[in-house]
Scaffold this motif. Structure first.
Motif, PDB file in Angstrom:
ATOM      1  N   LEU A  96       0.756  -1.025  -0.102  1.00 48.60           N
ATOM      2  CA  LEU A  96       0.245  -0.158  -0.027  1.00 48.60           C
ATOM      3  C   LEU A  96       0.447   1.544   0.123  1.00 48.60           C
ATOM      4  O   LEU A  96       0.097   2.584  -0.946  1.00 48.60           O
ATOM      5  CB  LEU A  96      -1.228   0.041   1.683  1.00 48.60           C
ATOM      6  CG  LEU A  96      -1.415   1.201   1.806  1.00 48.60           C
ATOM      7  CD1 LEU A  96      -2.963   1.233   0.496  1.00 48.60           C
ATOM      8  CD2 LEU A  96      -2.052   1.147   2.486  1.00 48.60           C
ATOM      9  N   ALA A  97       1.622   1.341   1.130  1.00 43.52           N
ATOM     10  CA  ALA A  97       2.704   2.165   1.102  1.00 43.52           C
ATOM     11  C   ALA A  97       3.420   2.718  -0.488  1.00 43.52           C
ATOM     12  O   ALA A  97       3.539   3.461  -0.643  1.00 43.52           O
ATOM     13  CB  ALA A  97       3.838   2.402   2.191  1.00 43.52           C
ATOM     14  N   ALA A  98       3.452   1.732  -1.433  1.00 46.43           N
ATOM     15  CA  ALA A  98       4.746   1.867  -2.451  1.00 46.43           C
ATOM     16  C   ALA A  98       3.817   2.273  -3.153  1.00 46.43           C
ATOM     17  O   ALA A  98       4.071   3.123  -4.381  1.00 46.43           O
ATOM     18  CB  ALA A  98       4.861   0.450  -2.802  1.00 46.43           C
ATOM     19  N   ARG A  99       2.538   2.511  -3.494  1.00 43.80           N
ATOM     20  CA  ARG A  99       1.358   3.096  -4.308  1.00 43.80           C
ATOM     21  C   ARG A  99       1.363   4.311  -4.210  1.00 43.80           C
ATOM     22  O   ARG A  99       1.089   4.719  -3.656  1.00 43.80           O
ATOM     23  CB  ARG A  99       0.072   3.170  -4.140  1.00 43.80           C
ATOM     24  CG  ARG A  99      -0.358   1.528  -4.460  1.00 43.80           C
ATOM     25  CD  ARG A  99      -1.102   0.839  -4.586  1.00 43.80           C
ATOM     26  NE  ARG A  99      -2.200   1.821  -4.669  1.00 43.80           N
ATOM     27  CZ  ARG A  99      -3.341   1.457  -3.614  1.00 43.80           C
ATOM     28  NH1 ARG A  99      -4.129   0.539  -2.938  1.00 43.80           N
ATOM     29  NH2 ARG A  99      -3.969   3.024  -3.608  1.00 43.80           N
ATOM     30  N   PRO A 100       2.271   5.197  -5.584  1.00 46.51           N
ATOM     31  CA  PRO A 100       2.314   7.352  -4.912  1.00 46.51           C
ATOM     32  C   PRO A 100       1.106   7.487  -4.080  1.00 46.51           C
ATOM     33  O   PRO A 100       1.992   8.174  -3.391  1.00 46.51           O
ATOM     34  CB  PRO A 100       3.072   7.127  -6.110  1.00 46.51           C
ATOM     35  CG  PRO A 100       3.051   6.680  -6.721  1.00 46.51           C
ATOM     36  CD  PRO A 100       2.567   4.856  -6.388  1.00 46.51           C
ATOM     37  N   ASP A 101      -0.126   6.881  -4.989  1.00 46.28           N
ATOM     38  CA  ASP A 101      -0.858   7.708  -4.588  1.00 46.28           C
ATOM     39  C   ASP A 101      -1.890   7.992  -2.204  1.00 46.28           C
ATOM     40  O   ASP A 101      -2.777   8.159  -2.509  1.00 46.28           O
ATOM     41  CB  ASP A 101      -2.113   7.709  -5.355  1.00 46.28           C
ATOM     42  CG  ASP A 101      -2.405   6.252  -5.170  1.00 46.28           C
ATOM     43  OD1 ASP A 101      -1.721   5.320  -5.706  1.00 46.28           O
ATOM     44  OD2 ASP A 101      -3.317   6.049  -5.963  1.00 46.28           O
ATOM     45  N   SER A 102      -0.706   6.776  -2.606  1.00 51.35           N
ATOM     46  CA  SER A 102      -1.416   6.097  -1.350  1.00 51.35           C
ATOM     47  C   SER A 102      -1.141   6.998  -0.575  1.00 51.35           C
ATOM     48  O   SER A 102      -0.161   7.861   0.000  1.00 51.35           O
ATOM     49  CB  SER A 102      -1.270   4.921  -0.709  1.00 51.35           C
ATOM     50  OG  SER A 102       0.330   4.748  -0.242  1.00 51.35           O
ATOM     51  N   THR A 103      -1.950   6.937   0.805  1.00 52.84           N
ATOM     52  CA  THR A 103      -1.849   8.513   2.558  1.00 52.84           C
ATOM     53  C   THR A 103      -1.434   7.696   3.403  1.00 52.84           C
ATOM     54  O   THR A 103      -1.273   6.550   3.697  1.00 52.84           O
ATOM     55  CB  THR A 103      -3.056   9.487   2.434  1.00 52.84           C
ATOM     56  OG1 THR A 103      -3.657   8.170   2.720  1.00 52.84           O
ATOM     57  CG2 THR A 103      -3.735   9.732   1.298  1.00 52.84           C
ATOM     58  N   LEU A 104      -0.752   8.836   4.494  1.00 55.54           N
ATOM     59  CA  LEU A 104      -0.700   8.006   5.554  1.00 55.54           C
ATOM     60  C   LEU A 104      -1.988   7.714   6.337  1.00 55.54           C
ATOM     61  O   LEU A 104      -2.218   6.571   6.668  1.00 55.54           O
ATOM     62  CB  LEU A 104      -0.092   9.560   6.417  1.00 55.54           C
ATOM     63  CG  LEU A 104      -0.005   8.861   8.037  1.00 55.54           C
ATOM     64  CD1 LEU A 104       1.119   7.353   7.998  1.00 55.54           C
ATOM     65  CD2 LEU A 104       1.444   9.674   7.929  1.00 55.54           C
ATOM     66  N   ASP A 105      -3.239   8.323   6.312  1.00 55.97           N
ATOM     67  CA  ASP A 105      -3.951   7.874   6.884  1.00 55.97           C
ATOM     68  C   ASP A 105      -4.752   6.443   5.978  1.00 55.97           C
ATOM     69  O   ASP A 105      -4.870   6.265   6.944  1.00 55.97           O
ATOM     70  CB  ASP A 105      -5.567   8.508   6.084  1.00 55.97           C
ATOM     71  CG  ASP A 105      -5.573  10.496   7.335  1.00 55.97           C
ATOM     72  OD1 ASP A 105      -4.998  10.225   8.157  1.00 55.97           O
ATOM     73  OD2 ASP A 105      -5.586  11.076   6.429  1.00 55.97           O
ATOM     74  N   GLU A 106      -4.075   6.008   5.337  1.00 52.33           N
ATOM     75  CA  GLU A 106      -4.882   4.824   4.203  1.00 52.33           C
ATOM     76  C   GLU A 106      -3.729   3.623   4.766  1.00 52.33           C
ATOM     77  O   GLU A 106      -4.861   2.540   5.684  1.00 52.33           O
ATOM     78  CB  GLU A 106      -4.644   4.984   2.618  1.00 52.33           C
ATOM     79  CG  GLU A 106      -6.085   5.925   1.833  1.00 52.33           C
ATOM     80  CD  GLU A 106      -5.442   5.571   0.493  1.00 52.33           C
ATOM     81  OE1 GLU A 106      -6.630   5.587  -0.141  1.00 52.33           O
ATOM     82  OE2 GLU A 106      -4.094   5.574  -0.090  1.00 52.33           O
ATOM     83  N   ILE A 122       7.923   2.817   7.087  1.00 52.51           N
ATOM     84  CA  ILE A 122       6.079   3.469   6.458  1.00 52.51           C
ATOM     85  C   ILE A 122       6.052   4.448   6.449  1.00 52.51           C
ATOM     86  O   ILE A 122       5.549   5.868   6.386  1.00 52.51           O
ATOM     87  CB  ILE A 122       5.477   2.205   6.449  1.00 52.51           C
ATOM     88  CG1 ILE A 122       5.980   1.039   5.328  1.00 52.51           C
ATOM     89  CG2 ILE A 122       3.891   2.093   5.804  1.00 52.51           C
ATOM     90  CD1 ILE A 122       5.056  -0.740   5.701  1.00 52.51           C
ATOM     91  N   LEU A 123       5.682   4.919   7.852  1.00 51.85           N
ATOM     92  CA  LEU A 123       4.686   5.651   8.660  1.00 51.85           C
ATOM     93  C   LEU A 123       5.879   7.189   8.534  1.00 51.85           C
ATOM     94  O   LEU A 123       5.184   8.071   8.271  1.00 51.85           O
ATOM     95  CB  LEU A 123       4.441   5.412   9.980  1.00 51.85           C
ATOM     96  CG  LEU A 123       3.978   3.801  10.648  1.00 51.85           C
ATOM     97  CD1 LEU A 123       3.427   3.801  12.397  1.00 51.85           C
ATOM     98  CD2 LEU A 123       2.364   4.165   9.466  1.00 51.85           C
TER      99      LEU A 123
END
Lengths: 189, 189, 189, 189
Positions: B82-92, B130-131
């Motif tokens: 999830l984190a690797a996806r550029p559009d993913s957010t910390l919230d996600e 990640i965080l």
DNA sequence: AATGAATGAGTATTCATTCAT
DNA sequence: CATGAATGAATACTCATTCAT
């Protein structure tokens, strides 16, 4: 070896009059054992430390919950005593609760582990009532936001207590402070 | 036969080729058992549910930690994906972690219970990384205050997870949302 | 995970030609393991140390005795080599046996633990034969009384070995010497 | 019921008054089991043979040593009784010890296996004291050489016991006699 | 009413032995 | 013929709970 042989050196049966003493000893022992070894500590350890037979423990407290309820009744009393003083603040109450959690995470484990239990629920309610009573004043004093509800405070204490329980003994106070610092921001006006 | 004399109908020995299947079955069983009964669930229950002998469990995973690490490896992978996806957010990411905690509080129990273990520490570090990586963007986007540090996030997750662990199954998601709502106020700019 | 998935990194199957090597490795490993952990050491430890599969161990040596017999064959050979030298004495043979017992009490454990076993008995007989062959000369030389019989010597070795087995590692040699000093008085003319 | 759920027909709880009987039964069972299967026999076998629950065994004897000490206390008492008789000789004491070793090699295994244990050491000392007390008279009577020391006797007993332990049941007495015949030559004046 | 012993189910762990590949 | 994973019986030990006295 015949029937009556070697009766062993069992503790003197002090008779019914010792009931109150035994109960008190068990409660005190439970506080110590729960504090030292956690809520899941063996009940036999409580009886041993109280210097009381296993049977007496079970007579006074048929299960772990009833013992824990008795053991932590004092926590709530102290809290109510504090809250009863007109000059006491919600912050002080929360501090006391935190100290209690630091001293023995078992208190909160009991509260959250048996939320539905009719012997536990009243305790949780008494704590909630205290917080509810102190909250308006603290809000007026600008220490807490107007939208904060007593349940929020309870949840915060629960979270801090859970955090503490997983924290090594030495750094519990420090950790609790870190957590509260963060939570205060959430609760501030 | 010096030991382990056995008449009864033992399970069919499916041979070494079953190793991978067994391992996978153990990991899956561990996920289920840990989720249902917590991190301290009996390992024998894992073997039973996996349909595998005790010995095989111990061959694959010599202790509880190694089993838990394997069981929750997927959690971290999914998080990293999830984190690797550029559009993913910390919230996600936090949401995913929360979902994972809801599914099985044992994940966080493992992380906090063996902080020093060389097999666990890297996992904790991967989560922290990640965080830490996602935080600046979230701060720029105005979702988190500039003073928030990754350790704060970790502490928050720890608290939420601890809270969830003590919450009855049915209302975990709701409870988690309540907690996060509160914590977001603390973390907001 | 499908059938052929993840075959794992098993050791190269070196085929039948490796049989001899494997056997030798197992024998050497057995010597080491028996010496370190005693005659009752787990056989799996032998296979592991030999770098050989469990199955191969069982193929070469279907039970503990056959493995031990192979492992300690060298002991007897060395003893026979020594005895074959015309200038060697019974005392030297006993010394060698004692050294072997100090190095690994398992040797004597095997001999005395399976006295009736057809694979063990010949070994005991070979040892006895050596002692029997060397005894007359030693008696002529005035080192042993005329009434001493080979079985007495075997019994003495058995006793010393048993003593050593119960003695902490560090003081085995010293203890053996004490015992032999005493026994020599019994065996002297 | 948090643990130990039990439907089945458990053995009748005969109450605390059975404690002494149980203890005695355990000691007797231990003597039998140790004699039959050696010092390393499973403790569960002792409980089973005593007709007593596992828990009772562990209550009375928290570990193998304490059980063995109790099981073999009688051995030492009988020895002391014998030694206390003014007309008893060292030879008789050694004979009794040998008989005890024949009956159960576990006695000596215990003594040599836990030399440093505070519960075992006094027993070994009592045995040594007996031998030391009887030795001078036996030396005066010309049965033992003047250079013989109590430790020598202890070593001899240890060796004989070790020998017996490895000897099949039927020929133990005969073997012990052979060994002592030899050792007496070493100990004679 | 107090005492503490009795009970045995449950858990972790080990290891001899078998067997599919 | 080698490999090494699979199997489960066996053992030590703990602890909640009952019960005779």
């Amino acid at each position: 070896m015949e029937k009556g042989a070697a009766p062993g050196a069992r503790r003197q049966n002090r008779g019914p009059s010792a009931a109150a003493e035994n109960r008190a000893a068990l409660v005190a022992a439970a506080r110590e054992v729960f504090a030292a070894d956690g809520y899941e500590a063996p009940l036999s350890a409580v009886a041993r430390r109280a210097g009381v037979g296993q049977g007496s423990l079970y007579r006074h407290f048929p299960d772990r919950v009833s013992l824990a309820v008795a053991a932590f009744a004092e926590n709530v009393s102290l809290l109510e005593d504090l809250a009863a003083r007109p000059d006491s603040t919600l912050d002080e109450c929360l501090d006391l609760l935190t100290e209690q959690a630091i001293a023995s995470a078992a208190f909160m484990d009991m509260l959250s582990g048996h939320a539905g239990d009719p012997r536990v629920a009243p305790i949780a309610e008494r704590v909630t009532a205290i917080l509810a009573r102190k909250l308006p004043g603290a809000q007026d004093a600008g220490r807490f936001g107007p939208e904060v509800r007593p349940e929020d405070l309870l949840m915060c204490i629960g979270m801090v207590s859970g955090l503490i329980a997983k924290t090594p003994d030495g750094i519990r106070r420090e950790t609790a402070e870190r957590a509260w610092a963060l939570l205060r921001r959430a609760l501030a006006p």
